[in-house]
Design an enzyme around this catalytic site. Structure first.
Site, PDB file in Angstrom:
ATOM      1  N   HIS A   1       2.959  98.511  58.033  1.00 35.94           N
ATOM      2  CA  HIS A   1       2.628  98.263  59.447  1.00 35.94           C
ATOM      3  C   HIS A   1       2.209  99.542  60.166  1.00 35.94           C
ATOM      4  O   HIS A   1       2.461 100.649  59.683  1.00 35.94           O
ATOM      5  CB  HIS A   1       3.833  97.662  60.176  1.00 35.94           C
ATOM      6  CG  HIS A   1       4.015  96.195  59.919  1.00 35.94           C
ATOM      7  ND1 HIS A   1       4.636  95.715  58.799  1.00 35.94           N
ATOM      8  CD2 HIS A   1       3.632  95.108  60.638  1.00 35.94           C
ATOM      9  CE1 HIS A   1       4.641  94.388  58.830  1.00 35.94           C
ATOM     10  NE2 HIS A   1       4.032  93.993  59.938  1.00 35.94           N
TER      11      HIS A   1
ATOM     12  N   LYS B   1       5.645 100.245  65.435  1.00 38.16           N
ATOM     13  CA  LYS B   1       6.583  99.132  65.253  1.00 38.16           C
ATOM     14  C   LYS B   1       8.023  99.647  65.296  1.00 38.16           C
ATOM     15  O   LYS B   1       8.333 100.657  64.672  1.00 38.16           O
ATOM     16  CB  LYS B   1       6.302  98.449  63.905  1.00 38.16           C
ATOM     17  CG  LYS B   1       7.165  97.258  63.616  1.00 38.16           C
ATOM     18  CD  LYS B   1       6.641  96.457  62.439  1.00 38.16           C
ATOM     19  CE  LYS B   1       7.523  95.250  62.137  1.00 38.16           C
ATOM     20  NZ  LYS B   1       7.717  94.376  63.295  1.00 38.16           N
TER      21      LYS B   1
ATOM     22  N   GLY C   1       2.018  94.028  76.478  1.00 35.59           N
ATOM     23  CA  GLY C   1       2.080  94.633  75.141  1.00 35.59           C
ATOM     24  C   GLY C   1       0.856  94.309  74.295  1.00 35.59           C
ATOM     25  O   GLY C   1      -0.037  93.570  74.718  1.00 35.59           O
TER      26      GLY C   1
HETATM   27  N1  LIG Z   1       5.205  86.672  64.900  1.00 32.59           N
HETATM   28  C1  LIG Z   1       4.053  87.339  64.740  1.00 32.59           C
HETATM   29  O1  LIG Z   1       3.059  86.823  64.232  1.00 32.59           O
HETATM   30  C2  LIG Z   1       3.969  88.751  65.245  1.00 32.59           C
HETATM   31  C3  LIG Z   1       2.759  89.436  65.245  1.00 32.59           C
HETATM   32  C4  LIG Z   1       2.722  90.708  65.798  1.00 32.59           C
HETATM   33  C5  LIG Z   1       3.870  91.256  66.343  1.00 32.59           C
HETATM   34  N2  LIG Z   1       5.033  90.569  66.306  1.00 32.59           N
HETATM   35  C6  LIG Z   1       6.244  91.051  66.946  1.00 32.59           C
HETATM   36  O2  LIG Z   1       6.071  90.911  68.353  1.00 32.59           O
HETATM   37  C7  LIG Z   1       6.831  91.891  69.043  1.00 32.59           C
HETATM   38  C8  LIG Z   1       5.925  92.629  70.010  1.00 32.59           C
HETATM   39  O3  LIG Z   1       4.985  93.369  69.294  1.00 32.59           O
HETATM   40  P1  LIG Z   1       3.910  94.277  70.063  1.00 32.59           P
HETATM   41  O4  LIG Z   1       3.166  95.024  69.025  1.00 32.59           O
HETATM   42  O5  LIG Z   1       3.155  93.437  71.035  1.00 32.59           O
HETATM   43  O6  LIG Z   1       4.879  95.264  70.869  1.00 32.59           O
HETATM   44  P2  LIG Z   1       4.576  96.056  72.210  1.00 32.59           P
HETATM   45  O7  LIG Z   1       5.595  97.150  72.283  1.00 32.59           O
HETATM   46  O8  LIG Z   1       3.136  96.418  72.311  1.00 32.59           O
HETATM   47  O9  LIG Z   1       4.863  94.962  73.347  1.00 32.59           O
HETATM   48  C9  LIG Z   1       6.135  94.582  73.785  1.00 32.59           C
HETATM   49  C10 LIG Z   1       6.045  94.358  75.280  1.00 32.59           C
HETATM   50  O10 LIG Z   1       7.270  93.759  75.720  1.00 32.59           O
HETATM   51  C11 LIG Z   1       7.546  94.323  76.985  1.00 32.59           C
HETATM   52  N3  LIG Z   1       8.950  94.109  77.326  1.00 32.59           N
HETATM   53  C12 LIG Z   1      10.043  94.866  77.021  1.00 32.59           C
HETATM   54  N4  LIG Z   1      11.143  94.334  77.568  1.00 32.59           N
HETATM   55  C13 LIG Z   1      10.752  93.212  78.239  1.00 32.59           C
HETATM   56  C14 LIG Z   1      11.437  92.239  78.989  1.00 32.59           C
HETATM   57  N5  LIG Z   1      12.753  92.310  79.208  1.00 32.59           N
HETATM   58  N6  LIG Z   1      10.708  91.223  79.532  1.00 32.59           N
HETATM   59  C15 LIG Z   1       9.391  91.129  79.330  1.00 32.59           C
HETATM   60  N7  LIG Z   1       8.674  92.046  78.623  1.00 32.59           N
HETATM   61  C16 LIG Z   1       9.367  93.065  78.090  1.00 32.59           C
HETATM   62  C17 LIG Z   1       7.165  95.793  76.823  1.00 32.59           C
HETATM   63  O11 LIG Z   1       7.025  96.441  78.079  1.00 32.59           O
HETATM   64  C18 LIG Z   1       5.850  95.644  76.087  1.00 32.59           C
HETATM   65  O12 LIG Z   1       4.759  95.503  76.978  1.00 32.59           O
HETATM   66  C19 LIG Z   1       7.456  92.763  67.944  1.00 32.59           C
HETATM   67  O13 LIG Z   1       8.764  92.329  67.690  1.00 32.59           O
HETATM   68  C20 LIG Z   1       6.591  92.490  66.730  1.00 32.59           C
HETATM   69  O14 LIG Z   1       7.275  92.682  65.519  1.00 32.59           O
HETATM   70  C21 LIG Z   1       5.107  89.343  65.760  1.00 32.59           C
HETATM   71  O1  LIG Z   2       2.989  94.494  64.646  1.00 33.43           O
HETATM   72  C1  LIG Z   2       4.116  94.045  64.374  1.00 33.43           C
HETATM   73  O2  LIG Z   2       5.164  94.577  64.788  1.00 33.43           O
HETATM   74  C2  LIG Z   2       4.217  92.845  63.537  1.00 33.43           C
HETATM   75  N1  LIG Z   2       5.387  92.320  63.358  1.00 33.43           N
HETATM   76  C3  LIG Z   2       5.661  91.127  62.657  1.00 33.43           C
HETATM   77  C4  LIG Z   2       6.765  91.337  61.658  1.00 33.43           C
HETATM   78  O3  LIG Z   2       7.695  92.129  61.922  1.00 33.43           O
HETATM   79  O4  LIG Z   2       6.764  90.671  60.629  1.00 33.43           O
HETATM   80  C5  LIG Z   2       4.471  90.398  62.133  1.00 33.43           C
HETATM   81  C6  LIG Z   2       3.276  91.208  61.905  1.00 33.43           C
HETATM   82  C7  LIG Z   2       3.002  92.227  62.997  1.00 33.43           C
END
Ligand SMILES: NC(=O)c1ccc[n+]([C@@H]2O[C@H](COP(=O)([O-])OP(=O)(O)OC[C@H]3O[C@@H](n4cnc5c(N)ncnc54)[C@H](O)[C@@H]3O)[C@@H](O)[C@H]2O)c1
Ligand SMILES: O=C(O)C1=N[C@H](C(=O)O)CCC1
Length: 254
Positions: free
Chosen positions: A136, A140, A14
Site C-alpha cells: 500500500h 496508510k 479524505g
Molecule cells: N474498503 C475499501 O475498499 C477501502 C479502500 C480504500 C481505503 N479504505 C480504508 O478507508 C479508510 C480511509 O482511507 P483514506 O485513504 O481515505 O484515509 P484519509 O486519511 O485520506 O481519510 C480519512 C478522513 O477521515 C477524516 N476523519 C477523521 N476522524 C473523523 C471523524 N471523527 N469524523 C469524520 N471524519 C473523520 C479525516 O480528517 C480524513 O479526511 C482507511 O481505513 C482505509 O484503510 C478502504
Molecule cells: O488505502 C487504503 O488504506 C486501503 N485500505 C484497504 C485495506 O486496508 O484493505 C483497502 C485498500 C486501500
C-alpha cells in the site's frame, strides 16, 4: 420521478471520501445530503435526512460512528479498516436493538480484490503453503490491511474446513517481524511504498509449483462500483454483513 436515496459521506475530505462524494454526486439515483469530516458533527447526517451513511474515516473512530448511526436508524456502509472480531461482535449485538438497520463492513470494495479473496480461499485447500503480501501507499495507518486480514481469515477457514494443516515453516531463529504477522495461522506481510495505491498477492506453494493470485488497485475509482452497490443494497440486508462478497453472491464468511 422516483425519490433519490439520500446519502451522507463521513471522512468526506479524505482520499476515499472525496472520491465517494464525486461518485455519489454523479449517480442519478443518489443524492448527496451531507459531508462530514473530523471538524464536523455526526448530527449533520440525521439533520440532512440521510438514509445511508458511507464511512471512510480512520480506525479509531469508525466503530463509534457506526453505533451512533445505528441508534439514529441510518444504514451504514463502512470502508474504514482496522476492525477486529470483537468490534464486529459489538455492532452485531447492537443491531439486535435496531432490526431494520443494515450495516455493511467491507475491507475492500474493488471487484478484483473481492474475487482475489474468493479465489485464494478456494485455492488454499489444495496447496501446502500459503502466504499473503499486501502492498500500500505509505500514508496508510493500519497494518496489515483490512483486505489482507479478511483474505487470511477466509483462507484459514477454508483450510480448516478441508482439514489442511498449517503451512510448513522451519524458522527457529529470526529478527522480530521477519516472518510477518500471524493472522489466523496465515503469514501476512505488509509493504508501504510511495507510488502504490492498494495491491495484494496471495502466494500458494506445492512441491515443484507455485500459484500467485494478484490484484492491483491503481486508482481509488476502482472501489466506487462496489461502494455504490453497497449504498444501494445495504437497506435490503438488515443486520451486519462483513464483506462485499455477500452482495455479489460469492459466499464466504458472514
Ligand atoms: N474498503 C475499501 O475498499 C477501502 C479502500 C480504500 C481505503 N479504505 C480504508 O478507508 C479508510 C480511509 O482511507 P483514506 O485513504 O481515505 O484515509 P484519509 O486519511 O485520506 O481519510 C480519512 C478522513 O477521515 C477524516 N476523519 C477523521 N476522524 C473523523 C471523524 N471523527 N469524523 C469524520 N471524519 C473523520 C479525516 O480528517 C480524513 O479526511 C482507511 O481505513 C482505509 O484503510 C478502504
Ligand atoms: O488505502 C487504503 O488504506 C486501503 N485500505 C484497504 C485495506 O486496508 O484493505 C483497502 C485498500 C486501500
Amino acid at each position: 420521478m422516483t425519490e433519490r436515496l439520500k446519502v451522507a459521506v463521513l471522512g468526506a475530505a479524505g482520499r476515499m471520501g472525496r472520491t465517494v462524494v464525486e461518485a455519489v454526486e454523479s449517480a442519478e439515483d443518489l443524492e448527496l445530503v451531507a459531508r462530514v469530516d473530523a471538524d464536523g458533527d455526526l448530527s449533520a447526517v440525521t439533520d440532512a435526512g440521510a438514509q445511508v451513511a458511507v464511512d471512510f474515516t480512520v480506525p479509531s473512530v469508525t466503530e463509534a460512528n457506526v453505533h451512533t448511526l445505528v441508534d439514529a436508524g441510518v444504514h451504514v456502509v463502512v470502508g474504514t479498516t482496522g476492525w477486529d472480531d470483537a468490534a464486529l461482535g459489538r455492532v452485531r449485538d447492537h443491531l439486535v436493538h435496531a432490526p431494520a438497520v443494515g450495516v455493511l463492513v467491507a475491507p475492500n470494495f474493488a471487484l478484483g480484490a473481492v474475487l482475489t479473496m474468493a479465489f485464494a480461499a478456494q485455492a488454499a485447500r489444495w496447496f501446502e503453503s500459503v502466504e499473503v503480501v499486501e502492498l500500500h501507499h505509505p500514508d496508510k495507518v493500519d497494518a496489515p490491511s483490512g483486505t489482507a486480514r479478511h483474505t487470511a481469515a477466509g483462507i484459514a477457514a477454508a483450510r480448516a474446513a478441508a482439514g489442511v494443516g498449517p503451512s510448513p515453516d522451519a524458522t527457529s531463529q529470526q529478527i522480530e517481524g521477519a516472518r510477518g504477522a500471524d493472522v489466523d495461522g496465515v503469514r501476512v506481510h505488509a509493504v508501504r511504498l510511495r507510488g502504490l495505491v492498494a495491491h495484494e498477492e496471495v502466494l500458494l506453494g506445492n512441491p515443484g509449483e507455485m500459484l500467485t493470485i494478484r490484484h492491483d488497485s491503481f486508482d481509488r475509482i476502482s472501489f466506487m462500483p462496489g461502494v455504490l452497490l453497497g449504498v444501494r443494497q445495504v437497506a435490503r440486508h438488515p443486520g451486519l454483513t462483513v464483506g462485499l462478497e455477500h452482495l455479489l453472491d460469492l459466499g464466504g464468511r458472514r
